[in-house]
Design a protein around this motif. Sequence first.
Motif, PDB file in Angstrom:
ATOM      1  N   LEU A  78       0.843  -1.198   0.000  1.00  0.00           N
ATOM      2  CA  LEU A  78       0.000   0.000   0.000  1.00  0.00           C
ATOM      3  C   LEU A  78       0.875   1.244   0.000  1.00  0.00           C
ATOM      4  O   LEU A  78       1.818   1.351   0.787  1.00  0.00           O
TER       5      LEU A  78
ATOM      6  N   LEU B   4      -4.377  -9.434   3.479  1.00  0.00           N
ATOM      7  CA  LEU B   4      -5.539  -8.658   3.037  1.00  0.00           C
ATOM      8  C   LEU B   4      -6.481  -9.640   2.359  1.00  0.00           C
ATOM      9  O   LEU B   4      -6.306  -9.994   1.199  1.00  0.00           O
TER      10      LEU B   4
ATOM     11  N   SER C  95      -7.645   6.855   0.453  1.00  0.00           N
ATOM     12  CA  SER C  95      -7.288   5.932  -0.630  1.00  0.00           C
ATOM     13  C   SER C  95      -5.783   5.695  -0.693  1.00  0.00           C
ATOM     14  O   SER C  95      -4.984   6.588  -0.420  1.00  0.00           O
ATOM     15  N   TYR C  96      -5.444   4.478  -1.075  1.00  0.00           N
ATOM     16  CA  TYR C  96      -4.050   4.067  -1.223  1.00  0.00           C
ATOM     17  C   TYR C  96      -3.902   3.292  -2.528  1.00  0.00           C
ATOM     18  O   TYR C  96      -4.829   2.599  -2.963  1.00  0.00           O
TER      19      TYR C  96
ATOM     20  N   ARG D 179     -10.399  -7.231   4.378  1.00  0.00           N
ATOM     21  CA  ARG D 179     -10.100  -6.786   5.739  1.00  0.00           C
ATOM     22  C   ARG D 179      -8.666  -7.128   6.090  1.00  0.00           C
ATOM     23  O   ARG D 179      -8.117  -8.157   5.678  1.00  0.00           O
TER      24      ARG D 179
ATOM     25  N   ARG E 289      -9.443  -3.010   9.766  1.00  0.00           N
ATOM     26  CA  ARG E 289     -10.149  -2.135   8.850  1.00  0.00           C
ATOM     27  C   ARG E 289     -10.701  -2.910   7.655  1.00  0.00           C
ATOM     28  O   ARG E 289     -10.122  -3.909   7.230  1.00  0.00           O
ATOM     29  N   THR E 290     -11.810  -2.383   7.154  1.00  0.00           N
ATOM     30  CA  THR E 290     -12.372  -2.892   5.908  1.00  0.00           C
ATOM     31  C   THR E 290     -11.958  -1.957   4.789  1.00  0.00           C
ATOM     32  O   THR E 290     -12.078  -0.738   4.919  1.00  0.00           O
ATOM     33  N   LEU E 291     -11.466  -2.524   3.702  1.00  0.00           N
ATOM     34  CA  LEU E 291     -11.021  -1.738   2.563  1.00  0.00           C
ATOM     35  C   LEU E 291     -11.830  -2.117   1.330  1.00  0.00           C
ATOM     36  O   LEU E 291     -12.229  -3.272   1.158  1.00  0.00           O
TER      37      LEU E 291
ATOM     38  N   VAL F 220     -11.455  -2.400  -2.590  1.00  0.00           N
ATOM     39  CA  VAL F 220     -10.398  -2.520  -3.597  1.00  0.00           C
ATOM     40  C   VAL F 220     -11.032  -2.455  -4.980  1.00  0.00           C
ATOM     41  O   VAL F 220     -11.969  -3.204  -5.280  1.00  0.00           O
TER      42      VAL F 220
ATOM     43  N   ALA G 298      -7.003   0.888  -3.117  1.00  0.00           N
ATOM     44  CA  ALA G 298      -7.707   0.420  -1.926  1.00  0.00           C
ATOM     45  C   ALA G 298      -8.088   1.625  -1.074  1.00  0.00           C
ATOM     46  O   ALA G 298      -7.240   2.471  -0.776  1.00  0.00           O
ATOM     47  N   SER G 299      -9.357   1.706  -0.710  1.00  0.00           N
ATOM     48  CA  SER G 299      -9.850   2.823   0.104  1.00  0.00           C
ATOM     49  C   SER G 299     -10.366   2.291   1.430  1.00  0.00           C
ATOM     50  O   SER G 299     -11.164   1.343   1.459  1.00  0.00           O
ATOM     51  N   THR G 300      -9.887   2.871   2.533  1.00  0.00           N
ATOM     52  CA  THR G 300     -10.446   2.512   3.828  1.00  0.00           C
ATOM     53  C   THR G 300     -11.875   3.042   3.891  1.00  0.00           C
ATOM     54  O   THR G 300     -12.203   4.056   3.272  1.00  0.00           O
TER      55      THR G 300
END
Length: 280
Positions: free
Chosen positions: A22, A93, A112-113, A147, A155-157, A159, A168-170
Motif C-alpha cells: 500500500l 488482506l 485511498s491508497y 479486511r 479495517r475494511t477496505l 479494492v 484500496a480505500s479505507t
Amino acid sequence: MTPRANWKGLLRVGELVCPVALYTAVLTSERIALHILNRATGHRVQRHFVDEETGQPVERDDQVKGYEIGVGDYVILEPDEIAAAVPESDRMLTVSAFIACREIDDIYLDRSYYLAAGRGAETSDEESVYPLIRDAMRDMKVAALARTVLFRRLRTLLVRPHGTGLIASTLHFDYEVRSVDEAFQDIPGGGLKDEMIDLARHIIGTRTGHFDPAAFDDRYEGALAELVRAKSEGRRIEAPSRPARGTVVDLMEALRASAGQKTPPGRPSGGRSGARRKAG
C-alpha cells in the motif's frame, strides 16, 4: 525516489495469493504550513499539556489515555493494555466479497491508497495473480471488500481496479456516517412545472464537461502563497472583490436567462411565480 510503502502483505482471494504493498495516494505535504508565533517576539510557540484542575504542566511520561464513563470519572488505559487489545496484523488482506461498483456509496470512502503488486512472488503463476484479479474485476465491473489490520486497527477496505493497478480505500464504519434525514428535512418538496424541469435539463446539458482534476485550482493555497510573497517583499495586497449574490425573484425568468432565452412578450418581469410559491 521510490516511495515508501505504508503496508506490505499478501492479497488473498480464495486460494489465490500474491504479495502487495500500500502506498499513500494523496499527499498533503505540499500545502503551505503556518506556525503559531509569539506576536511580541516572533518566536515559535510550543504546546504543553497541563492539568485542568491544578494548571500544572504534565510531563510526557505522566500522560495516559482514558475513557470517560461518567462526569469526571475515567477508565485509565495503559499503553501495554491498548497494545494487547488491538488485533495483531497477520499481513493478510483477505477478500470477503465482491460487489457491483454501482452499489458503492461514496460517503463511506475514507482514505485511498495505491495497492501495488509487491515483491517476493515465488513462482511465475504467483506473479500472474495480481493482473488476473485486476482484469477480472474490471471486466465484471466489481469491487472487492477486504479486511486487514492497518495502522493497529482492523479495517475494511474497498479494492477497485485503477489504471494498470488497484486502489484500496479505507471505509468509514456505519456508526460514523450521520443520517441524511436531519440535513435534508428542510428541503422544499416538488410542485415544479415540466417547463422548469426541461429548462434545467437544457442548462445542465449545455454545461456538461469532463472530470479533470488538473483543472481544479486551490484558491486558498494560491491566495495564501501570494500573501506570504507580498508581505515578505513589503508589498501591500488588496483583498479581492466579492461577487454580488444574485437573488432569484422569479424562478422561471432565472431559468430562461440561464438558458439564454428571453422572457415571453406580455409577461411582466419581477414578482413570484406560482411554482415558486409552492416550492417555498
